[in-house]
Design a protein around this motif. Structure first.
Motif, PDB file in Angstrom:
ATOM      1  N   VAL A   1      -4.691  -8.019 -35.968  1.00 15.10           N
ATOM      2  CA  VAL A   1      -5.001  -6.768 -36.664  1.00 15.10           C
ATOM      3  C   VAL A   1      -5.240  -5.753 -35.549  1.00 15.10           C
ATOM      4  O   VAL A   1      -5.694  -6.119 -34.467  1.00 15.10           O
ATOM      5  N   LEU A   2      -4.929  -4.481 -35.785  1.00 15.20           N
ATOM      6  CA  LEU A   2      -5.210  -3.465 -34.762  1.00 15.20           C
ATOM      7  C   LEU A   2      -6.281  -2.500 -35.248  1.00 15.20           C
ATOM      8  O   LEU A   2      -6.173  -1.952 -36.348  1.00 15.20           O
ATOM      9  N   ASP A   3      -7.293  -2.306 -34.414  1.00 11.94           N
ATOM     10  CA  ASP A   3      -8.305  -1.282 -34.682  1.00 11.94           C
ATOM     11  C   ASP A   3      -7.747   0.061 -34.217  1.00 11.94           C
ATOM     12  O   ASP A   3      -7.171   0.165 -33.132  1.00 11.94           O
ATOM     13  N   VAL A   4      -7.916   1.087 -35.040  1.00 13.34           N
ATOM     14  CA  VAL A   4      -7.430   2.422 -34.683  1.00 13.34           C
ATOM     15  C   VAL A   4      -8.610   3.389 -34.696  1.00 13.34           C
ATOM     16  O   VAL A   4      -9.194   3.664 -35.750  1.00 13.34           O
ATOM     17  N   ASN A   5      -8.955   3.850 -33.509  1.00 15.46           N
ATOM     18  CA  ASN A   5     -10.036   4.820 -33.358  1.00 15.46           C
ATOM     19  C   ASN A   5      -9.511   5.964 -32.504  1.00 15.46           C
ATOM     20  O   ASN A   5      -9.080   5.748 -31.367  1.00 15.46           O
TER      21      ASN A   5
ATOM     22  N   LEU B   1      -4.141  -2.835 -40.240  1.00 14.48           N
ATOM     23  CA  LEU B   1      -4.994  -2.005 -39.391  1.00 14.48           C
ATOM     24  C   LEU B   1      -6.446  -1.993 -39.851  1.00 14.48           C
ATOM     25  O   LEU B   1      -6.755  -2.204 -41.028  1.00 14.48           O
ATOM     26  N   CYS B   2      -7.287  -1.722 -38.860  1.00 12.67           N
ATOM     27  CA  CYS B   2      -8.709  -1.518 -39.086  1.00 12.67           C
ATOM     28  C   CYS B   2      -8.975  -0.047 -38.762  1.00 12.67           C
ATOM     29  O   CYS B   2      -8.793   0.386 -37.620  1.00 12.67           O
ATOM     30  N   ILE B   3      -9.343   0.728 -39.768  1.00 10.25           N
ATOM     31  CA  ILE B   3      -9.550   2.169 -39.614  1.00 10.25           C
ATOM     32  C   ILE B   3     -10.972   2.392 -39.120  1.00 10.25           C
ATOM     33  O   ILE B   3     -11.939   2.076 -39.825  1.00 10.25           O
ATOM     34  N   ASP B   4     -11.083   2.951 -37.908  1.00  6.68           N
ATOM     35  CA  ASP B   4     -12.357   2.951 -37.199  1.00  6.68           C
ATOM     36  C   ASP B   4     -12.807   4.368 -36.881  1.00  6.68           C
ATOM     37  O   ASP B   4     -12.180   5.065 -36.068  1.00  6.68           O
ATOM     38  N   SER B   5     -13.898   4.776 -37.512  1.00  7.23           N
ATOM     39  CA  SER B   5     -14.457   6.093 -37.187  1.00  7.23           C
ATOM     40  C   SER B   5     -15.906   6.162 -37.644  1.00  7.23           C
ATOM     41  O   SER B   5     -16.313   5.467 -38.576  1.00  7.23           O
ATOM     42  N   SER B   6     -16.671   7.017 -36.991  1.00 10.10           N
ATOM     43  CA  SER B   6     -18.030   7.289 -37.460  1.00 10.10           C
ATOM     44  C   SER B   6     -18.037   8.515 -38.380  1.00 10.10           C
ATOM     45  O   SER B   6     -19.057   8.857 -38.974  1.00 10.10           O
ATOM     46  N   ILE B   7     -16.902   9.174 -38.483  1.00 11.13           N
ATOM     47  CA  ILE B   7     -16.767  10.376 -39.323  1.00 11.13           C
ATOM     48  C   ILE B   7     -16.170   9.960 -40.669  1.00 11.13           C
ATOM     49  O   ILE B   7     -15.044   9.443 -40.724  1.00 11.13           O
ATOM     50  N   ILE B   8     -16.903  10.206 -41.712  1.00  7.59           N
ATOM     51  CA  ILE B   8     -16.476   9.715 -43.022  1.00  7.59           C
ATOM     52  C   ILE B   8     -15.144  10.339 -43.451  1.00  7.59           C
ATOM     53  O   ILE B   8     -14.272   9.652 -43.990  1.00  7.59           O
ATOM     54  N   GLU B   9     -14.944  11.617 -43.146  1.00  7.45           N
ATOM     55  CA  GLU B   9     -13.695  12.275 -43.526  1.00  7.45           C
ATOM     56  C   GLU B   9     -12.506  11.669 -42.763  1.00  7.45           C
ATOM     57  O   GLU B   9     -11.381  11.674 -43.267  1.00  7.45           O
ATOM     58  N   ALA B  10     -12.766  11.182 -41.556  1.00  7.68           N
ATOM     59  CA  ALA B  10     -11.679  10.552 -40.787  1.00  7.68           C
ATOM     60  C   ALA B  10     -11.325   9.196 -41.401  1.00  7.68           C
ATOM     61  O   ALA B  10     -10.146   8.835 -41.484  1.00  7.68           O
ATOM     62  N   LEU B  11     -12.341   8.454 -41.831  1.00  7.85           N
ATOM     63  CA  LEU B  11     -12.067   7.187 -42.529  1.00  7.85           C
ATOM     64  C   LEU B  11     -11.222   7.463 -43.772  1.00  7.85           C
ATOM     65  O   LEU B  11     -10.252   6.762 -44.060  1.00  7.85           O
ATOM     66  N   GLU B  12     -11.627   8.498 -44.497  1.00 12.51           N
ATOM     67  CA  GLU B  12     -10.931   8.824 -45.741  1.00 12.51           C
ATOM     68  C   GLU B  12      -9.481   9.256 -45.456  1.00 12.51           C
ATOM     69  O   GLU B  12      -8.550   8.835 -46.152  1.00 12.51           O
ATOM     70  N   ALA B  13      -9.302  10.043 -44.394  1.00 16.30           N
ATOM     71  CA  ALA B  13      -7.942  10.472 -44.030  1.00 16.30           C
ATOM     72  C   ALA B  13      -7.096   9.264 -43.637  1.00 16.30           C
ATOM     73  O   ALA B  13      -5.925   9.149 -44.023  1.00 16.30           O
TER      74      ALA B  13
ATOM     75  N   ILE C   1      -8.877  -8.804 -33.640  1.00 15.12           N
ATOM     76  CA  ILE C   1      -8.692  -7.388 -33.965  1.00 15.12           C
ATOM     77  C   ILE C   1      -8.594  -6.626 -32.643  1.00 15.12           C
ATOM     78  O   ILE C   1      -9.584  -6.485 -31.932  1.00 15.12           O
ATOM     79  N   GLY C   2      -7.394  -6.185 -32.315  1.00 14.53           N
ATOM     80  CA  GLY C   2      -7.163  -5.526 -31.022  1.00 14.53           C
ATOM     81  C   GLY C   2      -7.907  -4.202 -30.946  1.00 14.53           C
ATOM     82  O   GLY C   2      -7.749  -3.360 -31.825  1.00 14.53           O
ATOM     83  N   GLU C   3      -8.703  -4.011 -29.890  1.00 14.11           N
ATOM     84  CA  GLU C   3      -9.628  -2.874 -29.871  1.00 14.11           C
ATOM     85  C   GLU C   3      -9.175  -1.739 -28.953  1.00 14.11           C
ATOM     86  O   GLU C   3      -9.903  -0.769 -28.769  1.00 14.11           O
ATOM     87  N   ARG C   4      -7.984  -1.844 -28.382  1.00 14.29           N
ATOM     88  CA  ARG C   4      -7.630  -0.916 -27.311  1.00 14.29           C
ATOM     89  C   ARG C   4      -7.411   0.518 -27.776  1.00 14.29           C
ATOM     90  O   ARG C   4      -7.590   1.476 -27.008  1.00 14.29           O
ATOM     91  N   ILE C   5      -6.992   0.694 -29.021  1.00 14.13           N
ATOM     92  CA  ILE C   5      -6.681   2.063 -29.483  1.00 14.13           C
ATOM     93  C   ILE C   5      -7.989   2.783 -29.762  1.00 14.13           C
ATOM     94  O   ILE C   5      -8.445   2.904 -30.906  1.00 14.13           O
ATOM     95  N   ASN C   6      -8.599   3.245 -28.683  1.00 18.57           N
ATOM     96  CA  ASN C   6      -9.943   3.810 -28.739  1.00 18.57           C
ATOM     97  C   ASN C   6     -10.143   4.596 -27.457  1.00 18.57           C
ATOM     98  O   ASN C   6      -9.950   4.060 -26.365  1.00 18.57           O
ATOM     99  N   PRO C   7     -10.527   5.872 -27.559  1.00 23.35           N
ATOM    100  CA  PRO C   7     -10.622   6.689 -26.341  1.00 23.35           C
ATOM    101  C   PRO C   7     -11.901   6.478 -25.519  1.00 23.35           C
ATOM    102  O   PRO C   7     -12.022   7.057 -24.439  1.00 23.35           O
ATOM    103  N   THR C   8     -12.813   5.638 -26.008  1.00 20.72           N
ATOM    104  CA  THR C   8     -14.074   5.456 -25.284  1.00 20.72           C
ATOM    105  C   THR C   8     -13.792   5.008 -23.838  1.00 20.72           C
ATOM    106  O   THR C   8     -13.114   4.011 -23.616  1.00 20.72           O
TER     107      THR C   8
END
Lengths: 290, 290
Positions: free
Chosen positions: A61-65, A92-104, A23-30
């Motif tokens: 698979v790509l993680d999207v955060n 894709l793997c939909i990645d967020s700690s914000i529930i509304e973002a997961l839902e979106a 699961i590619g983790e690069r799409i993440n601003p951390t």
């Protein structure tokens, strides 16, 4: 047990003899200041580069955060998911700690996504699992609740609870991927031995698929790719079936594919040998043009 | 269980929490035409290069094999052992299929050597073990007799027999290092899974130390170092405590040292971090002189 994740046109299988799922983790601003600034300005153009690099590196698979405290994460996720799906057919793997973002993200996604993630805390389970169930997605369950237990037996109990509560919400065990929690070995010498014990316990007691943030292990240490490569090979041989990892780290991806071959998940090395031939062909093409 | 191997001035410990023991395999004419010709002419000068390279690569013990059907192996071994001991203080593994060559090597050796190797065949056990016992050496026992069994349980039985007969000759279990037989995964897709099962059986039932010819696994395949690195990390995590391997293969040695760190055999990564600093210092020195 097999977990399937799907895009419009591609199905990826995790577990049960399938090759290890990267699961590619690069799409993440951390830790990426420039990308953070772009997200704050609503600019998603960096995703084109990130997607291309993860695909080229061999991600399955790509993680999207797209989470940033100063950006509108919900809108960004709603835009990022179709954009990424336009760039690649990887699920894709939909990645967020914000529930509304997961839902979106799930609302904008075409296919069966993986959701990253839920913990064993009642409140999180009761908020996130209904969304996962409604979208027919799979979900990553972190083996911690309000604290991070060190004891493998305690992590197993949290994992068992997540699988059980997911079932109450109509999510079958094959759609729960447990994260046994990879922690920095530079901070805790037992981090990996406890992790491996947890992996074996979950494999033997629950039989579900597992993933982890593989780069956590080598946090703060020199020679991170060599440590990551060894960690992935070892963990895979004890039952880990997937990892969230940067597919640009060639040594780590090679280690995973080598271990697929060694463990009989790439019989006769067909994928391994094909990858080697592709590499040679690419080198020859590069030599011819330079 | 700890196996100790000694030179005049250095003791190497195998097993029981010690770092994985890298037995450098390069001093061996197999597949080396120029070296074969030198040995046939009684010329051992190549050993200087081979020893230096294995030591630089991080070997803990050096395997010494000077066997060539057209050379006088017994005399070569008698000369090679003191020559190598003059070049390095690493303990040696005396490697020959000729019993008189093993005897010549042990006679010339100062310290407690490792002998490579004996099989489970009665004739070999009864010829080799008395020599091992007389010299107070340790011995590698291959888990095969007149045939190479594929079933892990059969290999365990051969290993059990070797440990038992060694005991009859006064050689304690800690001085028997079993080779569970690494075989080419390109020829037999189950080679590594059977190997790992054998390693676990021997670890759980006999508790003795284990080594193997690690490069066998990747025989005939592309990307051998990546396969070797993954094989070593995985095998170590299931109980292998040593391997006979070419210490010039940086990727493989790094994998072993990374796995030491991950598995708690290099607590806080002291050796790992020191090796990284040494590498940086060497690069800086090279940059300054170029």
């Amino acid at each position: 047990m097999q977990t399937t994740i799907e895009s419009r046109s591609r199905t990826v299988v995790i577990g049960d003899g399938a090759p290890f799922c990267v699961i590619g983790e690069r799409i993440n601003p951390t830790g990426r200041k420039a990308f953070q600034a772009q997200l704050q300005a609503g600019d998603l153009s960096q995703l084109e580069i990130d997607v291309a690099e993860q695909v080229a590196g061999g991600a399955d698979v790509l993680d999207v955060n797209v989470g940033d405290p100063l950006a509108d994460e919900i809108e960004l996720m709603r835009a990022a998911v179709p954009m990424v799906q336009g760039l690649t057919d990887l699920p894709l793997c939909i990645d967020s700690s914000i529930i509304e973002a997961l839902e979106a993200g799930l609302g904008a996604y075409e296919g069966k996504a993986l959701v990253n993630s839920v913990t064993g805390e009642d409140e999180r389970l009761n908020l996130i699992l209904p969304i996962v169930a409604r979208h027919g997605a799979a979900v990553i369950g972190l083996a911690n609740d309000d604290e991070i237990p060190m004891e493998p037996e305690r992590r197993l109990e949290v994992a068992r609870k997540i699988v059980s509560v997911a079932g109450d919400h109509g999510i079958p065990p094959q759609d729960v991927v447990i994260d046994p929690l990879a922690m920095p070995v530079g901070a805790e010498p037992r981090a990996v031995t406890l992790f491996l014990e947890t992996v074996r316990l979950i494999r033997d007691n629950l039989g579900v698929n597992m993933t982890c943030g593989a780069s956590n292990t080598s946090f703060g240490l020199p020679g991170r790719h060599a440590l990551g490569a060894a960690f992935l090979a070892v963990s895979q041989s004890h039952g880990l079936t997937s990892a969230i990892m940067d597919a640009r780290a060639r040594e780590c991806v090679e280690s995973v594919r080598a271990t697929d071959f060694l463990l009989g998940q790439d019989e006769w090395g067909a994928r391994w040998i094909a990858a080697h031939r592709a590499k040679l062909a690419a080198q020859a093409a590069q030599a011819a043009t330079s």
